[in-house]
Design an enzyme around this catalytic site. Structure first.
Site, PDB file in Angstrom:
ATOM      1  N   LYS A  13       0.839  -1.215   0.000  1.00  0.00           N
ATOM      2  CA  LYS A  13       0.000   0.000   0.000  1.00  0.00           C
ATOM      3  C   LYS A  13       0.869   1.258   0.000  1.00  0.00           C
ATOM      4  CE  LYS A  13      -1.989  -1.019   3.905  1.00  0.00           C
ATOM      5  NZ  LYS A  13      -1.261  -2.272   4.176  1.00  0.00           N
ATOM      6  N   ARG A  88      -9.091   1.190   8.905  1.00  0.00           N
ATOM      7  CA  ARG A  88      -8.702  -0.198   9.161  1.00  0.00           C
ATOM      8  C   ARG A  88      -9.797  -0.970   9.880  1.00  0.00           C
ATOM      9  NH1 ARG A  88      -2.737   0.616   9.177  1.00  0.00           N
ATOM     10  NH2 ARG A  88      -1.735  -1.412   9.059  1.00  0.00           N
ATOM     11  N   ARG A 127      11.261  -6.223   4.630  1.00  0.00           N
ATOM     12  CA  ARG A 127      11.102  -4.761   4.529  1.00  0.00           C
ATOM     13  C   ARG A 127      12.146  -4.068   5.412  1.00  0.00           C
ATOM     14  NH1 ARG A 127       5.294  -2.197   5.258  1.00  0.00           N
ATOM     15  NH2 ARG A 127       5.229  -3.535   7.091  1.00  0.00           N
ATOM     16  N   ARG A 160      11.512  -2.656  11.138  1.00  0.00           N
ATOM     17  CA  ARG A 160      10.487  -2.152  12.058  1.00  0.00           C
ATOM     18  C   ARG A 160      10.221  -3.181  13.148  1.00  0.00           C
ATOM     19  NH1 ARG A 160       5.593  -0.135   8.250  1.00  0.00           N
ATOM     20  NH2 ARG A 160       4.424  -1.110   9.927  1.00  0.00           N
ATOM     21  N   ARG A 171      -0.407  -9.561  13.174  1.00  0.00           N
ATOM     22  CA  ARG A 171      -0.915  -8.467  12.346  1.00  0.00           C
ATOM     23  C   ARG A 171      -1.791  -8.999  11.209  1.00  0.00           C
ATOM     24  NH1 ARG A 171       3.994  -5.185  10.508  1.00  0.00           N
ATOM     25  NH2 ARG A 171       2.457  -3.668   9.809  1.00  0.00           N
TER      26      ARG A 171
HETATM   27  P1  ADP Z   1       2.304  -1.776   3.236  1.00  0.00           P
HETATM   28  O1  ADP Z   1       2.368  -0.274   3.149  1.00  0.00           O
HETATM   29  O2  ADP Z   1       1.094  -2.354   2.578  1.00  0.00           O
HETATM   30  O3  ADP Z   1       2.495  -2.289   4.624  1.00  0.00           O
HETATM   31  P2  ADP Z   1       4.862  -1.668   1.804  1.00  0.00           P
HETATM   32  O4  ADP Z   1       4.551  -0.765   0.656  1.00  0.00           O
HETATM   33  O5  ADP Z   1       5.705  -1.112   2.904  1.00  0.00           O
HETATM   34  O6  ADP Z   1       3.530  -2.347   2.384  1.00  0.00           O
HETATM   35  O7  ADP Z   1       5.555  -2.979   1.193  1.00  0.00           O
HETATM   36  C1  ADP Z   1       6.001  -4.046   2.048  1.00  0.00           C
HETATM   37  C2  ADP Z   1       7.356  -4.557   1.571  1.00  0.00           C
HETATM   38  O8  ADP Z   1       7.202  -5.240   0.323  1.00  0.00           O
HETATM   39  C3  ADP Z   1       8.391  -3.453   1.336  1.00  0.00           C
HETATM   40  O9  ADP Z   1       9.663  -3.942   1.726  1.00  0.00           O
HETATM   41  C4  ADP Z   1       8.312  -3.194  -0.169  1.00  0.00           C
HETATM   42  O10 ADP Z   1       9.554  -2.738  -0.683  1.00  0.00           O
HETATM   43  C5  ADP Z   1       7.949  -4.578  -0.705  1.00  0.00           C
HETATM   44  N1  ADP Z   1       7.052  -4.534  -1.861  1.00  0.00           N
HETATM   45  C6  ADP Z   1       6.045  -3.645  -2.100  1.00  0.00           C
HETATM   46  N2  ADP Z   1       5.417  -3.926  -3.276  1.00  0.00           N
HETATM   47  C7  ADP Z   1       6.038  -5.023  -3.783  1.00  0.00           C
HETATM   48  C8  ADP Z   1       5.878  -5.806  -4.987  1.00  0.00           C
HETATM   49  N3  ADP Z   1       4.913  -5.521  -5.880  1.00  0.00           N
HETATM   50  N4  ADP Z   1       6.700  -6.859  -5.166  1.00  0.00           N
HETATM   51  C9  ADP Z   1       7.661  -7.162  -4.253  1.00  0.00           C
HETATM   52  N5  ADP Z   1       7.879  -6.472  -3.123  1.00  0.00           N
HETATM   53  C10 ADP Z   1       7.087  -5.408  -2.874  1.00  0.00           C
HETATM   54  P1  AMP Z   2       1.230   0.531   9.005  1.00  0.00           P
HETATM   55  O1  AMP Z   2       2.422   1.417   8.899  1.00  0.00           O
HETATM   56  O2  AMP Z   2       0.060   1.016   8.197  1.00  0.00           O
HETATM   57  O3  AMP Z   2       1.556  -0.920   8.736  1.00  0.00           O
HETATM   58  O4  AMP Z   2       0.741   0.615  10.519  1.00  0.00           O
HETATM   59  C1  AMP Z   2       1.572   0.161  11.587  1.00  0.00           C
HETATM   60  C2  AMP Z   2       0.730   0.003  12.844  1.00  0.00           C
HETATM   61  O5  AMP Z   2       0.180   1.282  13.237  1.00  0.00           O
HETATM   62  C3  AMP Z   2      -0.462  -0.942  12.749  1.00  0.00           C
HETATM   63  O6  AMP Z   2      -0.134  -2.298  12.933  1.00  0.00           O
HETATM   64  C4  AMP Z   2      -1.355  -0.389  13.875  1.00  0.00           C
HETATM   65  O7  AMP Z   2      -0.896  -0.803  15.143  1.00  0.00           O
HETATM   66  C5  AMP Z   2      -1.120   1.110  13.785  1.00  0.00           C
HETATM   67  N1  AMP Z   2      -2.090   1.757  12.876  1.00  0.00           N
HETATM   68  C6  AMP Z   2      -1.827   2.402  11.705  1.00  0.00           C
HETATM   69  N2  AMP Z   2      -2.943   2.868  11.146  1.00  0.00           N
HETATM   70  C7  AMP Z   2      -3.959   2.509  11.971  1.00  0.00           C
HETATM   71  C8  AMP Z   2      -5.372   2.668  11.948  1.00  0.00           C
HETATM   72  N3  AMP Z   2      -5.994   3.296  10.944  1.00  0.00           N
HETATM   73  N4  AMP Z   2      -6.096   2.160  12.978  1.00  0.00           N
HETATM   74  C9  AMP Z   2      -5.512   1.534  13.991  1.00  0.00           C
HETATM   75  N5  AMP Z   2      -4.190   1.313  14.080  1.00  0.00           N
HETATM   76  C10 AMP Z   2      -3.417   1.800  13.083  1.00  0.00           C
END
Ligand code: ADP
Ligand code: AMP
Length: 214
Positions: A13, A88, A127, A160, A171
């Site tokens: 995302k 969420r 990541r 992270r 999660r």
């Molecule tokens: P989210 O915001 O949904 O938690 P991220 O955008 O941070 O996810 O992506 C999670 C991990 O996967 C990151 O390390 C990112 O670089 C990698 N990633 C994102 N999109 C892809 C893809 N299409 N193919 C492979 N790896 C990806």
């Molecule tokens: P993210 O960076 O989106 O993966 O979010 C990391 C963490 O932040 C999640 O696992 C939740 O603990 C918290 N968080 C982020 N956005 C929300 C939301 N909209 N509602 C509740 N918790 C959130």
């Protein structure tokens, strides 16, 4: 253009939201980033949020809904915004709808980045985030030029706390239980779009641009 990014944690995302924000010149609003910034600054909100985040749980709705309602009324949101990690839960989605209704506005798209659980585990464990500027990389799928060092700002990369293996499964469980029902919520609202998030990052982006229009 007002867009919601849906999908499991680690689905991509944030990766796609950043590209959408750059292409369409709208702000990228990530509630996870907002909480992490608050943790870094040691604010009361950050302290409260951290206890939930470290356990892989969602931060309570009341700590997030007003924050987003305020953010989307800022000047830079007048041409739209891309929400990443919010809503969420169904109550969060309802409160977003209510906040927008007051402004006589509506969301345009909810884009589900669809990735099965088996891919999610490697996405999250690989990541790496920059401790300085927050840029995101992946040790296998999107590596930096120099291992452990951010390409954009030269700061060091970190894993992270909530991407550690013991938290990842929790999660995912929370996602299926509390967040996945939003797919149906936005389908009913008539704004749901879905993309295959297992494709390469550029291909996922291309599919999104097709939906949004160039
Ligand atoms: P989210 O915001 O949904 O938690 P991220 O955008 O941070 O996810 O992506 C999670 C991990 O996967 C990151 O390390 C990112 O670089 C990698 N990633 C994102 N999109 C892809 C893809 N299409 N193919 C492979 N790896 C990806
Ligand atoms: P993210 O960076 O989106 O993966 O979010 C990391 C963490 O932040 C999640 O696992 C939740 O603990 C918290 N968080 C982020 N956005 C929300 C939301 N909209 N509602 C509740 N918790 C959130």
């Amino acid at each position: 253009m007002k867009i919601i990014m849906l999908g499991a944690p680690g689905a991509g995302k944030g990766t796609q939201a950043k590209r959408i924000a750059a292409k369409y010149d709208i702000p990228h609003i990530s509630t996870g980033d907002i909480f992490r910034a608050n943790i870094k600054e040691g604010t009361e909100l950050g302290k409260k949020a951290k206890t939930y985040m470290d356990q892989g749980l969602l931060v309570p709705d009341e700590l997030v809904v007003d924050l987003v309602a305020d953010r989307i009324q800022k000047d830079d949101c007048k041409n739209g915004f891309v929400l990443d990690g919010f809503p969420r839960t169904i109550p969060q989605a309802e409160s977003l709808d209510a906040a927008l209704e007051k402004l006589e506005q509506k969301m345009d798209y909810a884009i589900d980045v669809d990735v099965p659980d088996e891919n999610i585990v490697s996405r999250m464990s690989g990541r790496r985030a920059c401790a300085g500027c927050g840029a995101t990389y992946h040790i296998q799928f999107n590596p930096t030029k120099t291992e452990g060092i951010c390409d954009a700002c030269g700061d060091k990369l970190i894993l992270r706390d909530d991407d550690k293996p013991e938290t990842v499964q929790k999660r995912l469980d929370v996602y299926h239980d509390q967040t996945q029902p939003l797919i149906q919520y936005y389908e009913k609202a008539g704004i749901l779009e879905s993309v295959d998030g297992t494709m390469a990052m550029d291909d996922v982006f291309e599919a999104i641009v097709k939906i949004l229009g160039a």
